[in-house]
Structures are given as C-alpha cells and as structure tokens.
Design a protein around this motif. Structure first.
Motif, mmCIF file in Angstrom:
data_model
loop_
_atom_site.group_PDB
_atom_site.id
_atom_site.type_symbol
_atom_site.label_atom_id
_atom_site.label_comp_id
_atom_site.label_asym_id
_atom_site.label_seq_id
_atom_site.Cartn_x
_atom_site.Cartn_y
_atom_site.Cartn_z
ATOM 1 N N ARG A 130 78.397 63.946 125.403
ATOM 2 C CA ARG A 130 79.351 62.988 124.852
ATOM 3 C C ARG A 130 80.726 63.130 125.487
ATOM 4 N NH1 ARG A 130 75.262 63.646 121.708
ATOM 5 N NH2 ARG A 130 74.672 62.126 120.101
ATOM 6 N N TYR A 131 81.166 64.356 125.719
ATOM 7 C CA TYR A 131 82.517 64.560 126.251
ATOM 8 C C TYR A 131 82.574 64.327 127.762
ATOM 9 C CZ TYR A 131 87.232 66.460 126.562
ATOM 10 O OH TYR A 131 88.577 66.593 126.772
ATOM 11 N N VAL A 132 81.603 64.863 128.483
ATOM 12 C CA VAL A 132 81.630 64.799 129.948
ATOM 13 C C VAL A 132 81.053 63.485 130.463
ATOM 14 C CG1 VAL A 132 80.757 65.868 132.063
ATOM 15 C CG2 VAL A 132 81.532 67.310 130.168
ATOM 16 N N GLU A 133 79.889 63.108 129.972
ATOM 17 C CA GLU A 133 79.191 61.964 130.534
ATOM 18 C C GLU A 133 79.579 60.638 129.886
ATOM 19 O OE1 GLU A 133 75.064 63.111 130.290
ATOM 20 O OE2 GLU A 133 75.491 65.023 131.289
ATOM 21 N N GLU A 134 79.825 60.659 128.565
ATOM 22 C CA GLU A 134 80.201 59.428 127.870
ATOM 23 C C GLU A 134 81.709 59.293 127.692
ATOM 24 O OE1 GLU A 134 77.908 59.058 124.250
ATOM 25 O OE2 GLU A 134 76.155 59.957 125.220
ATOM 26 N N ASN A 135 82.450 60.345 128.027
ATOM 27 C CA ASN A 135 83.913 60.331 127.995
ATOM 28 C C ASN A 135 84.481 60.104 126.588
ATOM 29 O OD1 ASN A 135 85.999 60.894 129.802
ATOM 30 N ND2 ASN A 135 86.604 58.745 129.938
ATOM 31 N N LEU A 136 83.750 60.576 125.570
ATOM 32 C CA LEU A 136 84.258 60.483 124.207
ATOM 33 C C LEU A 136 85.302 61.568 123.957
ATOM 34 C CD1 LEU A 136 81.025 59.847 122.096
ATOM 35 C CD2 LEU A 136 82.635 58.166 123.018
ATOM 36 N N SER A 137 86.190 61.322 123.030
ATOM 37 C CA SER A 137 87.178 62.328 122.656
ATOM 38 C C SER A 137 86.547 63.352 121.724
ATOM 39 C CB SER A 137 88.357 61.663 121.945
ATOM 40 O OG SER A 137 87.938 61.158 120.681
ATOM 41 N N ALA A 138 87.218 64.489 121.609
ATOM 42 C CA ALA A 138 86.746 65.508 120.669
ATOM 43 C C ALA A 138 86.692 64.952 119.252
ATOM 44 C CB ALA A 138 87.658 66.729 120.733
ATOM 45 N N ASP A 139 87.700 64.180 118.857
ATOM 46 C CA ASP A 139 87.723 63.628 117.494
ATOM 47 C C ASP A 139 86.549 62.684 117.269
ATOM 48 O OD1 ASP A 139 89.983 65.054 116.851
ATOM 49 O OD2 ASP A 139 91.368 63.399 117.277
ATOM 50 N N ALA A 140 86.212 61.889 118.289
ATOM 51 C CA ALA A 140 85.088 60.964 118.149
ATOM 52 C C ALA A 140 83.774 61.714 118.002
ATOM 53 C CB ALA A 140 85.038 60.023 119.349
ATOM 54 N N ILE A 141 83.634 62.828 118.707
ATOM 55 C CA ILE A 141 82.410 63.625 118.612
ATOM 56 C C ILE A 141 82.312 64.274 117.233
ATOM 57 C CG2 ILE A 141 81.123 65.551 119.614
ATOM 58 C CD1 ILE A 141 82.625 64.954 122.263
ATOM 59 N N ILE A 142 83.424 64.780 116.737
ATOM 60 C CA ILE A 142 83.450 65.365 115.389
ATOM 61 C C ILE A 142 83.082 64.304 114.356
ATOM 62 C CG2 ILE A 142 84.958 66.387 113.637
ATOM 63 C CD1 ILE A 142 86.537 67.626 116.058
ATOM 64 N N ALA A 143 83.561 63.082 114.566
ATOM 65 C CA ALA A 143 83.265 61.996 113.633
ATOM 66 C C ALA A 143 81.778 61.668 113.592
ATOM 67 C CB ALA A 143 84.068 60.755 114.004
ATOM 68 N N GLU A 144 81.049 62.009 114.651
ATOM 69 C CA GLU A 144 79.605 61.798 114.664
ATOM 70 C C GLU A 144 78.861 62.840 113.837
ATOM 71 O OE1 GLU A 144 77.782 61.371 118.448
ATOM 72 O OE2 GLU A 144 79.119 59.766 119.114
ATOM 73 N N GLY A 145 79.559 63.870 113.387
ATOM 74 C CA GLY A 145 78.931 64.863 112.530
ATOM 75 C C GLY A 145 78.801 66.244 113.129
ATOM 76 N N VAL A 152 72.088 64.041 138.760
ATOM 77 C CA VAL A 152 71.005 63.367 138.048
ATOM 78 C C VAL A 152 71.515 62.572 136.847
ATOM 79 C CG1 VAL A 152 69.310 65.093 138.769
ATOM 80 C CG2 VAL A 152 70.420 65.322 136.534
ATOM 81 N N THR A 153 72.788 62.744 136.467
ATOM 82 C CA THR A 153 73.387 61.934 135.414
ATOM 83 C C THR A 153 74.422 61.016 136.050
ATOM 84 O OG1 THR A 153 75.255 63.406 134.923
ATOM 85 C CG2 THR A 153 73.140 63.894 133.843
ATOM 86 N N HIS A 154 74.960 60.095 135.257
ATOM 87 C CA HIS A 154 75.962 59.192 135.829
ATOM 88 C C HIS A 154 77.334 59.845 135.920
ATOM 89 C CE1 HIS A 154 78.110 58.169 132.079
ATOM 90 N NE2 HIS A 154 76.951 58.350 131.495
ATOM 91 N N ARG A 155 77.446 61.113 135.435
ATOM 92 C CA ARG A 155 78.700 61.840 135.637
ATOM 93 C C ARG A 155 78.414 63.327 135.737
ATOM 94 N NH1 ARG A 155 84.468 61.785 132.312
ATOM 95 N NH2 ARG A 155 85.749 61.755 134.177
ATOM 96 N N GLY A 156 78.318 63.795 136.953
ATOM 97 C CA GLY A 156 78.106 65.206 137.192
ATOM 98 C C GLY A 156 79.402 65.892 137.574
ATOM 99 N N PHE A 157 79.332 67.209 137.756
ATOM 100 C CA PHE A 157 80.516 67.966 138.169
ATOM 101 C C PHE A 157 80.614 67.950 139.693
ATOM 102 C CE2 PHE A 157 79.867 70.341 134.025
ATOM 103 C CZ PHE A 157 80.944 69.732 133.402
ATOM 104 N N GLY A 158 80.910 66.799 140.219
ATOM 105 C CA GLY A 158 81.047 66.641 141.659
ATOM 106 C C GLY A 158 82.101 65.588 141.928
ATOM 107 N N LYS A 159 81.746 64.594 142.741
ATOM 108 C CA LYS A 159 82.708 63.562 143.106
ATOM 109 C C LYS A 159 83.164 62.735 141.912
ATOM 110 C CE LYS A 159 81.033 62.831 147.823
ATOM 111 N NZ LYS A 159 80.464 61.847 148.754
ATOM 112 N N ASP A 160 82.304 62.628 140.886
ATOM 113 C CA ASP A 160 82.683 61.790 139.762
ATOM 114 C C ASP A 160 83.335 62.569 138.621
ATOM 115 O OD1 ASP A 160 80.190 62.915 139.544
ATOM 116 O OD2 ASP A 160 79.166 61.122 138.854
ATOM 117 N N TRP A 161 83.693 63.817 138.857
ATOM 118 C CA TRP A 161 84.463 64.619 137.882
ATOM 119 C C TRP A 161 85.681 65.155 138.605
ATOM 120 C CZ3 TRP A 161 84.481 65.553 132.743
ATOM 121 C CH2 TRP A 161 85.230 66.626 132.271
#
Length: 530
Positions: free
Chosen positions: A468-483, A512-521
């Motif tokens: 959620r944080y790395v690949e979907e770019n959600l905030s910490a608060d948004a992730i907490i809100a998910e439970g 292998v994901t749409h946001r890895g720790f490479g060029k897209d991070w």
C-alpha cells in the motif's frame, strides 16, 4: 494483407546484431507470405538505450542499419528506432519497402513515470502516419500512444483501416490483461482493428514478456503470441478486419512472475558475458528460490552454490541445503566462517572494549560471507546473485556489504509472502525445494534462536503495508484507516525511510510490480519530510 508481428529479444546497443535478427525474421515472414513485418519499439537499438541516445554516433549507426534494411525487397518493414532531426530526437518508426522510405512516424505520447524517462530524450510527435499497403491503409502507433485516446483517433481520421502498434512494454503483474483492455478500448472508440507487437527478454531491471496480440474491430483478441518466447505471429487482414489466428496459452499469475525472474537472470548473465552465477545458500527459503531460478535460467552446470555455516547455523539448514543441491546437481561447497569471525572479533576487541554485543557482530558474519562470495566471483568470473527479498529491502533487514554484496538481486521486487507462493508453484512443476525449507520459520541465523519476526511484523502484515505504501502510494494514515495497527504502519514506514541509503547501493534486480526499488522509486536519501 498478411501482417507478421516480429516478437524478439534485442540487445541494447547491438545495432548490427539486432539488424541481423530483423532480417532473419523478415525472410521468415516472406516465406510465410507476409506483406508487412512490424518490429517492436526501438527494435534496432533495444529498449531503453538511455544516455546512448545523447550520442551522435548512435544515430549514425541506426542510419546505416536502416540503409541495410532498405535493400530488402518483397516485404514492407515497419522498423522501430530512434531518429534525430536537427537538434530534436524522436522515438520513431520508419516504413520501408523495396528501396523506398514510405514515411516516418514519431511517437506522440512520451511516458515519463514509473521506469520511463522518455521526456529526457525525445520530442513528442505531432502527426499521424498512414501508409498504403495494397488495398488497405495502415496506421502506425508506438506503445504509450495506445494508452491515450487521441493518437488512435488521429490515425482513424487520417484514413487508417488497421493500426499496427510497436511496443517495448515491460512486465509487471497483471500487465497482459491491462494491455488487452487498452486495445479493446481503442478498438471500440475507433472501430478499427489493432495488431500489437512487443519485445521479449531482460534489460537490466526490466523484463519484456512478449505476448504480442491482435484485436478485431470489436476489441476481441483474435491472435495471441506466447509470453517470453521469440515468435513471428501472423495475422491476416481481410474484409476490413483482422481474422482469427494462432492463440497461445498464456501463463498464470505465479508462472508469469517466475518466468520473469528466470528471464531477468538469463539475460543479465548472458548479455553481459558472465560465465555463470554464484550464490550463498543458507538453508532458507529466499536462497532456495534464488537457486531454483538460477538453475532454470542458466542450467545446473553454470551455477555454483556455497554454504557458509557458523556456530548459529542449524544442522537442518546444512542438511536441507545439501539435499537441494543434490536434487539440482549444481556445484556446491561449504566454507566454515567461525574461525574467520573469531579472528575479526579478536582484532576488534580493543576497539569494542566495554561495549555490549549487538547487531554489529551479526553484520560481521554477513560481511564475511559477502567477502568470500566476492572472492570466489573474482576467481571464477561468475556473477554473485544476492538473495534478499523486497520485504527485507523495505525495512533494511539486510546487511550492506554483506548479504547485499553481489551483482544481481533476483528477489529485489518479490515480497516475502510471494516468495512462499513461488516456491510452492515451482515445486508443483517438479519438487526441487525441500518441503522443510518452505515450512520452517524464516531466520537469518546470526544469533541463537533467532527468527525474522523477532525484528519485523508478521510478513503478511508487513507485505500488505509495504504494497500500500510503496506500490499504491497510500499515506500511513490511509493505511491505518484500512484497519492496520498504527504501531505496525508507523514502524514499517520509519524503517523504509531510514534505509533508503541501503537501497541506493543495492544491485539491480528484475521488476515484477508496477513500482519496484529501482528506476521507479526515487526518494532522496537526505530527507526530513514526514
């Protein structure tokens, strides 16, 4: 009209070699009665040439290759390549037939997100290209153009009866379905059929999965090439539509990821001229999966596994490692690190006087192992494959110059929970990973009775927060809100931020994901934003 889609694996910068491949494919297409051969995006140079695109000599070599292709008679060629006009550079496709240049198309939509940097190099095109082939008018688009409405609409307005699309579309999970959907939308909007050709093969962190295809005017897939393999896909255009053709069976979700890892290792090792691969085997699941991928990519004869036990290494770790290498038949050796560790500790004793043991001593063991692997690599020429996964890279649960030491990080974009899934999938194809390796609690085995969960949240929680944080770019608060528990979320985010300096020094690895720790991070290491 018969169209041949030339799905193949180029090597970046090998313009002469790529040209020979295109000529071979063209002759094969002629033998099958094709009227048009369509290559992938930047087929002459491979994708992406990056700053080679800033060199004048690069364009001269491309021009010479186009001149060579111009000499081929009997088929229309649609060739992807970089082009330069004055001070401007373009991502281009040139149409050649019987010694004539029928036109050149310039890509209109330049991606500048995720792993793409095309605005750094290219000027966007401003006009459609439609060429005559027999009784049909053929429009040309390049990759990102089909993700927007306008370029396809402009090709339709220019009179196209069918559109060919040149692509260098790298894999991430669910990408094939996303491509199919994009072409379905364009077909429904324009009423035109589309033929889509993609690259295959690995290029540094990117893996191109092929899977070229064609859709009819209704947006239905009527022809499908295999994923990952080179192929000449033939599609016929008649009566104003593309007709049903060959349809390969596509791999499922786990097979796609596994084959992406295999392709990435095979081409990184092969294209860079390494004689084989070397890795540290620990008896754990990450190194087991890395070994399986390496053998499937290179063959057992090119893989060397090294077990480096210490006082904290469990007997079953050694037993299971021996079991796996016997199943695979790779070269294997064991090097005991404890005498070396004691020598280091003795040498450091005056500096460490009065200080309690902590992760320093754990990291020292990992760095001894890294030093041994790099020494073996120097002697043999084989490339060291690191075995850490994306969950560890996120949290910094890895040792700089220790288990991070190497040339290619096979699992860099693979979460720990996915590691387990891939191991089980691979064993269904033939059991090569001992079951106990999969079922044991993960441990670095750097201190007594250690498990990963001593230092990290449970992996199913960690991986969900990471996604959620790395690949979907959600905030910490948004992730907490998910439970998710606030303590877990804040902890993972904090670990992510303070370990950016480690990730920046990690080897390249397949995405292998749409946001890895490479060029897209691309996060600043020195960073106080919260």
């Amino acid at each position: 009209m018969r169209i041949a889609l030339a799905q193949f694996n180029p090597v970046v910068g090998d313009i002469a070699g790529n040209t020979r491949k295109i000529l071979d494919l063209a002759h094969a297409a002629i033998a099958q009665g094709a009227d048009v051969l369509v290559t992938p995006e930047l087929a002459l140079t491979g994708y992406s040439p990056e700053d080679l695109l800033l060199r004048d000599s690069f364009y001269r070599a491309c021009g010479q290759a186009l001149d060579e292709l111009l000499e081929l008679d009997g088929i229309t060629l649609v060739i992807g390549h970089p082009a330069r006009m004055g001070a401007e550079r373009f991502n281009a496709a040139t149409v050649l037939r019987d010694g004539n240049r029928l036109g050149q198309y310039h890509k209109m939509q330049l991606p500048n997100d995720e792993v793409f940097d095309e605005c750094r190099y290219f000027t966007p095109g401003a006009a459609p290209l439609v060429f005559q082939q027999g009784d049909a008018k053929v429009g040309v688009l390049i990759c990102e153009d089909i993700w927007s409405v306008d370029p396809a609409a402009e090709a339709a307005d220019a009179g196209a009866d069918v559109v060919v699309v040149l692509n260098a579309s790298p894999f991430h999970r669910n990408k094939i379905e996303t491509r199919h959907a994009a072409l379905r939308y364009r077909a429904e909007e324009t009423g035109l059929p589309f033929a889509y050709v993609n690259l295959t093969g690995g290029q540094d962190e990117l893996v191109f999965d092929g899977a070229s295809f064609a859709v009819n005017r209704a947006g239905e897939v009527v022809a499908q090439a295999a994923a990952y393999d080179d192929e000449l896909l033939i599609v016929d255009f008649d009566g104003g539509d593309l007709l049903p053709g060959a349809k390969a069976t596509l791999p499922g979700p786990l097979e796609s990821v596994y084959r992406t890892l295999v392709t990435g290792v095979r081409d990184y090792i092969g294209k860079n001229g390494f004689p084989g691969a070397l890795l540290g085997l620990s008896g754990g699941i990450d190194s087991a999966l890395t070994l399986a991928v390496a053998v499937d990519a290179l063959g057992a004869d090119k893989v060397h596994a090294v077990m480096m036990p210490s006082r904290y290494t469990a007997d079953i770790s050694v037993t299971d490692s021996r079991d796996m290498v016997n199943r695979l038949g790779v070269k294997y050796e064991e090097i005991e690190i404890w005498p070396m560790y004691e020598s280091f500790v003795q040498a450091l004793a005056p500096s460490f006087a009065g200080l309690a043991e902590d992760t320093t001593e754990e990291n020292l063991q990992a760095r001894i192992r890294g030093t041994l692997l790099m020494a073996l690599s120097n002697k043999s020429g084989k490339l060291v494959l690191t075995t850490g996964n994306k969950s560890e890279m996120t949290t910094g649960y890895c040792t700089l110059y220790g288990d991070m030491a190497g040339g290619f990080a096979v699992l860099k974009d693979v979460a720990k929970t996915l590691v387990f899934e891939l191991c089980r999938w691979r064993n269904l194809q033939g059991e090569i990973i001992p079951e106990r390796i999969i079922t044991r609690p993960p441990s670095a085995e750097l201190r007594p009775d250690q498990t990963d969960q001593d230092s990290l949240p449970p992996y199913e929680v960690l991986d969900a927060i990471m996604a959620r944080y790395v690949e979907e770019n959600l905030s910490a608060d948004a992730i907490i809100a998910e439970g998710y528990a606030e303590a877990d979320v804040r902890r993972v985010v904090r670990l992510l931020k303070i370990n950016e300096y480690k990730r920046r020094q990690a080897p390249v690895g397949p995405r292998v994901t749409h946001r890895g720790f490479g060029k897209d991070w691309r996060y600043p290491i020195t960073n106080k934003f919260s």
